[in-house]
Motif scaffolding. Sequence first.
Motif, PDB file in Angstrom:
ATOM      1  N   ASN A   1     -40.167  32.656  91.992  1.00 43.05           N
ATOM      2  CA  ASN A   1     -39.608  31.412  92.604  1.00 43.05           C
ATOM      3  C   ASN A   1     -41.179  30.344  91.013  1.00 43.05           C
TER       4      ASN A   1
ATOM      5  N   GLU B   1     -31.123  38.705  93.978  1.00 40.84           N
ATOM      6  CA  GLU B   1     -32.494  38.613  93.863  1.00 40.84           C
ATOM      7  C   GLU B   1     -33.189  36.947  93.100  1.00 40.84           C
ATOM      8  N   THR B   2     -34.237  36.466  93.584  1.00 38.67           N
ATOM      9  CA  THR B   2     -34.548  35.249  92.469  1.00 38.67           C
ATOM     10  C   THR B   2     -36.306  35.461  92.532  1.00 38.67           C
TER      11      THR B   2
ATOM     12  N   VAL C   1     -25.246  37.712  92.865  1.00 32.77           N
ATOM     13  CA  VAL C   1     -26.725  36.817  93.053  1.00 32.77           C
ATOM     14  C   VAL C   1     -26.960  37.368  93.931  1.00 32.77           C
TER      15      VAL C   1
END
Length: 238
Positions: free
Chosen positions: A198, A195-196, A193
């Motif tokens: 919103n 990259e995120t 993990v």
Amino acid sequence: MFYQPGITPHGLPRDPFKACIVPRPIGWISTRSSDGIDNLAPYSQFNNLTFDPPYVMFSANQTDTAFRKDTTVNTESTGEFVWNVATFGLREAVNITAEQVSPGIDEFTRAGLSKEPARLVNCAMVRNSPIRFECQYHSTLRLPGNPPMGTVDVIIGRVVAIHISEDVLTDGLVDIRKVDPIARCGYYQYARVSETFNMVIPGNGKVLYGLEGSASLNSQEAAAKEMPQKRRHVSDKQ
């Protein structure tokens, strides 16, 4: 395709069930036996249950010889466990601790991991894991399983203390890129993990309390609702 688990064949080279529920956070659970032996094992069926107060759960199948996992035995006998976040840098140690060994073996030592004592529970923590939850055992839900598992033990614990390394914070927020956690996918696959993005739910902002996991905002909301009731109670007495 369509199939009924345990009734009709799926016709695929490997069972697809776990590959459909991804990515799954890894419950890298440390416990200490009643004899003082430290145990550490990863569980791919792990998650939080609620945030106020915080609870987590992990699911442990029986061994193929119908014995309960050391993690289950230790947690139920001592009433304590610790969750350590599994990171990319620690991935080889996570894999080593997944092997089933006898109860008398210290998996920390076997995997070459340094220990750190927990503060509120009698367990060792993975020193190099940047996030650790100290947990008190709450209950076990035992689900029936097909042979050779026998039963599946779903362990629930209340989080009583949280350790977060300053190294994984950015502007006071946990930075997932710095944590670099690994997650379980299907078959023998893992995910990293890094990259995120919103998305904020529109509408009443109070729903965000739960999404943020903010116990303080939750408490403020509860206090605001309680105040008019107290005033009405005082008024009724007068």
